[in-house]
Design an enzyme around this catalytic site. Structure first.
Site, PDB file in Angstrom:
ATOM      1  N   ARG A  71      15.985  48.231  60.715  1.00  0.00           N
ATOM      2  CA  ARG A  71      15.336  48.966  59.608  1.00  0.00           C
ATOM      3  C   ARG A  71      13.913  48.439  59.390  1.00  0.00           C
ATOM      4  O   ARG A  71      12.981  49.210  59.153  1.00  0.00           O
ATOM      5  CB  ARG A  71      16.145  48.809  58.313  1.00  0.00           C
ATOM      6  CG  ARG A  71      17.431  49.625  58.326  1.00  0.00           C
ATOM      7  CD  ARG A  71      18.425  49.115  57.302  1.00  0.00           C
ATOM      8  NE  ARG A  71      17.982  49.202  55.925  1.00  0.00           N
ATOM      9  CZ  ARG A  71      18.572  48.542  54.916  1.00  0.00           C
ATOM     10  NH1 ARG A  71      19.596  47.735  55.146  1.00  0.00           N
ATOM     11  NH2 ARG A  71      18.129  48.700  53.691  1.00  0.00           N
ATOM     12  N   ARG A 104       7.906  58.655  54.658  1.00  0.00           N
ATOM     13  CA  ARG A 104       8.023  57.512  55.580  1.00  0.00           C
ATOM     14  C   ARG A 104       7.390  57.787  56.931  1.00  0.00           C
ATOM     15  O   ARG A 104       7.432  56.923  57.811  1.00  0.00           O
ATOM     16  CB  ARG A 104       9.491  57.180  55.839  1.00  0.00           C
ATOM     17  CG  ARG A 104      10.176  56.575  54.660  1.00  0.00           C
ATOM     18  CD  ARG A 104      11.496  56.006  55.085  1.00  0.00           C
ATOM     19  NE  ARG A 104      12.318  55.877  53.917  1.00  0.00           N
ATOM     20  CZ  ARG A 104      13.055  54.831  53.632  1.00  0.00           C
ATOM     21  NH1 ARG A 104      13.113  53.817  54.448  1.00  0.00           N
ATOM     22  NH2 ARG A 104      13.758  54.802  52.535  1.00  0.00           N
ATOM     23  N   ARG A 108      22.602  41.366  48.846  1.00  0.00           N
ATOM     24  CA  ARG A 108      23.194  42.619  48.330  1.00  0.00           C
ATOM     25  C   ARG A 108      24.461  42.976  49.101  1.00  0.00           C
ATOM     26  O   ARG A 108      25.428  43.468  48.508  1.00  0.00           O
ATOM     27  CB  ARG A 108      22.177  43.763  48.419  1.00  0.00           C
ATOM     28  CG  ARG A 108      22.744  45.076  47.898  1.00  0.00           C
ATOM     29  CD  ARG A 108      21.700  46.151  47.768  1.00  0.00           C
ATOM     30  NE  ARG A 108      21.193  46.586  49.055  1.00  0.00           N
ATOM     31  CZ  ARG A 108      20.168  47.429  49.227  1.00  0.00           C
ATOM     32  NH1 ARG A 108      19.535  47.898  48.162  1.00  0.00           N
ATOM     33  NH2 ARG A 108      19.772  47.786  50.421  1.00  0.00           N
ATOM     34  N   LYS A 118      11.584  48.811  46.128  1.00  0.00           N
ATOM     35  CA  LYS A 118      11.153  50.180  45.771  1.00  0.00           C
ATOM     36  C   LYS A 118      12.098  50.772  44.725  1.00  0.00           C
ATOM     37  O   LYS A 118      11.658  51.305  43.704  1.00  0.00           O
ATOM     38  CB  LYS A 118      11.169  51.108  47.008  1.00  0.00           C
ATOM     39  CG  LYS A 118      10.299  50.659  48.143  1.00  0.00           C
ATOM     40  CD  LYS A 118      10.335  51.641  49.308  1.00  0.00           C
ATOM     41  CE  LYS A 118      11.680  51.788  49.990  1.00  0.00           C
ATOM     42  NZ  LYS A 118      12.121  50.585  50.717  1.00  0.00           N
TER      43      LYS A 118
HETATM   44  P1  AP5 Z   1      15.801  47.536  46.221  1.00  0.00           P
HETATM   45  O1  AP5 Z   1      15.142  47.733  44.923  1.00  0.00           O
HETATM   46  O2  AP5 Z   1      16.983  48.389  46.570  1.00  0.00           O
HETATM   47  O3  AP5 Z   1      14.714  47.610  47.387  1.00  0.00           O
HETATM   48  P2  AP5 Z   1      14.354  48.833  48.319  1.00  0.00           P
HETATM   49  O4  AP5 Z   1      12.993  48.594  48.823  1.00  0.00           O
HETATM   50  O5  AP5 Z   1      14.620  50.103  47.583  1.00  0.00           O
HETATM   51  O6  AP5 Z   1      15.420  48.553  49.457  1.00  0.00           O
HETATM   52  P3  AP5 Z   1      16.437  49.527  50.158  1.00  0.00           P
HETATM   53  O7  AP5 Z   1      17.297  48.671  51.015  1.00  0.00           O
HETATM   54  O8  AP5 Z   1      17.121  50.428  49.215  1.00  0.00           O
HETATM   55  O9  AP5 Z   1      15.394  50.325  51.012  1.00  0.00           O
HETATM   56  P4  AP5 Z   1      15.562  51.163  52.265  1.00  0.00           P
HETATM   57  O10 AP5 Z   1      14.223  51.731  52.421  1.00  0.00           O
HETATM   58  O11 AP5 Z   1      16.093  50.459  53.452  1.00  0.00           O
HETATM   59  O12 AP5 Z   1      16.742  52.160  51.844  1.00  0.00           O
HETATM   60  P5  AP5 Z   1      16.743  53.668  51.406  1.00  0.00           P
HETATM   61  O13 AP5 Z   1      17.941  53.876  50.601  1.00  0.00           O
HETATM   62  O14 AP5 Z   1      15.440  54.095  50.874  1.00  0.00           O
HETATM   63  O15 AP5 Z   1      16.189  45.992  46.337  1.00  0.00           O
HETATM   64  C1  AP5 Z   1      16.924  45.484  47.411  1.00  0.00           C
HETATM   65  C2  AP5 Z   1      17.747  44.298  46.915  1.00  0.00           C
HETATM   66  O16 AP5 Z   1      16.868  43.283  46.483  1.00  0.00           O
HETATM   67  C3  AP5 Z   1      18.622  44.640  45.702  1.00  0.00           C
HETATM   68  O17 AP5 Z   1      19.824  43.915  45.780  1.00  0.00           O
HETATM   69  C4  AP5 Z   1      17.782  44.180  44.505  1.00  0.00           C
HETATM   70  O18 AP5 Z   1      18.568  43.816  43.410  1.00  0.00           O
HETATM   71  C5  AP5 Z   1      17.046  43.002  45.098  1.00  0.00           C
HETATM   72  N1  AP5 Z   1      15.707  42.809  44.520  1.00  0.00           N
HETATM   73  C6  AP5 Z   1      14.819  43.778  44.177  1.00  0.00           C
HETATM   74  N2  AP5 Z   1      13.698  43.221  43.696  1.00  0.00           N
HETATM   75  C7  AP5 Z   1      13.885  41.875  43.750  1.00  0.00           C
HETATM   76  C8  AP5 Z   1      13.083  40.771  43.388  1.00  0.00           C
HETATM   77  N3  AP5 Z   1      11.828  40.930  42.876  1.00  0.00           N
HETATM   78  N4  AP5 Z   1      13.564  39.525  43.572  1.00  0.00           N
HETATM   79  C9  AP5 Z   1      14.831  39.348  44.104  1.00  0.00           C
HETATM   80  N5  AP5 Z   1      15.650  40.360  44.438  1.00  0.00           N
HETATM   81  C10 AP5 Z   1      15.176  41.618  44.283  1.00  0.00           C
HETATM   82  O19 AP5 Z   1      16.918  54.400  52.827  1.00  0.00           O
HETATM   83  C11 AP5 Z   1      18.094  54.201  53.570  1.00  0.00           C
HETATM   84  C12 AP5 Z   1      18.029  55.023  54.838  1.00  0.00           C
HETATM   85  O20 AP5 Z   1      17.958  56.408  54.499  1.00  0.00           O
HETATM   86  C13 AP5 Z   1      16.809  54.801  55.741  1.00  0.00           C
HETATM   87  O21 AP5 Z   1      16.992  53.688  56.601  1.00  0.00           O
HETATM   88  C14 AP5 Z   1      16.771  56.124  56.507  1.00  0.00           C
HETATM   89  O22 AP5 Z   1      17.771  56.157  57.496  1.00  0.00           O
HETATM   90  C15 AP5 Z   1      17.147  57.133  55.418  1.00  0.00           C
HETATM   91  N6  AP5 Z   1      15.963  57.631  54.715  1.00  0.00           N
HETATM   92  C16 AP5 Z   1      15.624  57.415  53.409  1.00  0.00           C
HETATM   93  N7  AP5 Z   1      14.462  58.009  53.136  1.00  0.00           N
HETATM   94  C17 AP5 Z   1      14.059  58.601  54.282  1.00  0.00           C
HETATM   95  C18 AP5 Z   1      12.916  59.359  54.643  1.00  0.00           C
HETATM   96  N8  AP5 Z   1      11.923  59.602  53.754  1.00  0.00           N
HETATM   97  N9  AP5 Z   1      12.826  59.811  55.908  1.00  0.00           N
HETATM   98  C19 AP5 Z   1      13.800  59.581  56.827  1.00  0.00           C
HETATM   99  N10 AP5 Z   1      14.912  58.867  56.551  1.00  0.00           N
HETATM  100  C20 AP5 Z   1      15.024  58.385  55.284  1.00  0.00           C
END
Ligand code: AP5
Length: 192
Positions: free
Chosen positions: A146, A88, A127, A13
């Site tokens: 997660r 979410r 990562r 994402k």
């Molecule tokens: P990345 O692009 O970061 O993927 P992502 O889907 O954004 O993964 P995240 O781990 O950031 O998502 P998340 O939803 O757990 O975390 P968030 O910060 O939103 O890519 C991941 C890795 O893969 C990177 O190293 C990248 O380089 C690699 N990659 C990408 N594309 C690739 C490809 N095609 N091939 C190979 N490698 C690739 O949320 C964190 C926490 O915040 C949540 O758990 C929750 O506690 C809280 N939170 C956030 N939003 C909310 C909400 N709306 N409501 C409640 N709590 C929330």
């Protein structure tokens, strides 16, 4: 343009929203990044959110909705923005509809990034080894939680948007550039 990116942790994402934001010259709003920044700054909402985030659980709806409501009211979001990791829950999806409606706007696209679970885990563990400092939720203990939280609390949001004819599923596997071509096709971006 208003676009929502939905997908499990590690589905890309952030990677894809950042690229599309650069092409469209629109703000990229990652609620995860916003909450981490708030926690690093030591604010009360940030500290509260971190208590949930470090265990892989969602931060409370009202907290996240307040953060996003304040952000989309900023002038730089007037032309649109890309939502990464929001909404979410169904409650968040309803709140977003309401916030947008108040400004006379509606979503243009909702993109689900589809990636196999084994690949998600590999990406996040990779990562964890390369980022400095590593995210506190990129651990072998928290990653499965997660993913489970996504299945339990966020997959109903897919149905919410499917019923409204907005949901498009994009194959999130392959190189990031390959996925980006699919993302651009899906939102109808034809630039270079
Ligand atoms: P990345 O692009 O970061 O993927 P992502 O889907 O954004 O993964 P995240 O781990 O950031 O998502 P998340 O939803 O757990 O975390 P968030 O910060 O939103 O890519 C991941 C890795 O893969 C990177 O190293 C990248 O380089 C690699 N990659 C990408 N594309 C690739 C490809 N095609 N091939 C190979 N490698 C690739 O949320 C964190 C926490 O915040 C949540 O758990 C929750 O506690 C809280 N939170 C956030 N939003 C909310 C909400 N709306 N409501 C409640 N709590 C929330």
């Amino acid at each position: 343009m208003l676009v929502v990116f939905i997908g499990p942790p590690g589905s890309g994402k952030g990677t894809q929203a950042e690229r599309l934001a650069a092409k469209l010259q629109l703000p990229h709003l990652s609620t995860g990044a916003m909450l981490r920044e708030a926690a690093d700054a030591g604010s009360e909402p940030g500290r509260r959110a971190m208590q949930f985030m470090e265990h892989g659980h969602l931060a409370p709806d009202e907290l996240v909705i307040a953060v996003i409501g304040e952000r989309i009211a900023q002038p730089d979001c007037a032309r649109g923005c890309l939502f990464d990791g929001f909404p979410r829950t169904i409650e968040q999806a309803r709140a977003l509809d309401q916030l947008l409606l108040e400004g006379g706007r509606t979503l243009d696209h909702v993109l689900e990034l589809d990636v196999a679970e084994a690949e998600l885990v590999q990406r996040l563990l990779r990562r964890a080894k390369t980022s400095d400092p590593p995210r506190t939720d990129d651990t072998p203990e928290v990653i499965p939680e997660r993913i489970e939280v996504y299945r339990r609390q966020t997959t109903p949001v897919l149905e919410y948007y499917r019923e409204r004819g907005l949901l498009r599923t994009v194959d999130g596997q392959g190189a990031p550039e390959e996925v980006f071509v699919r993302v651009c096709d899906t939102v109808g971006y034809r630039g270079t």
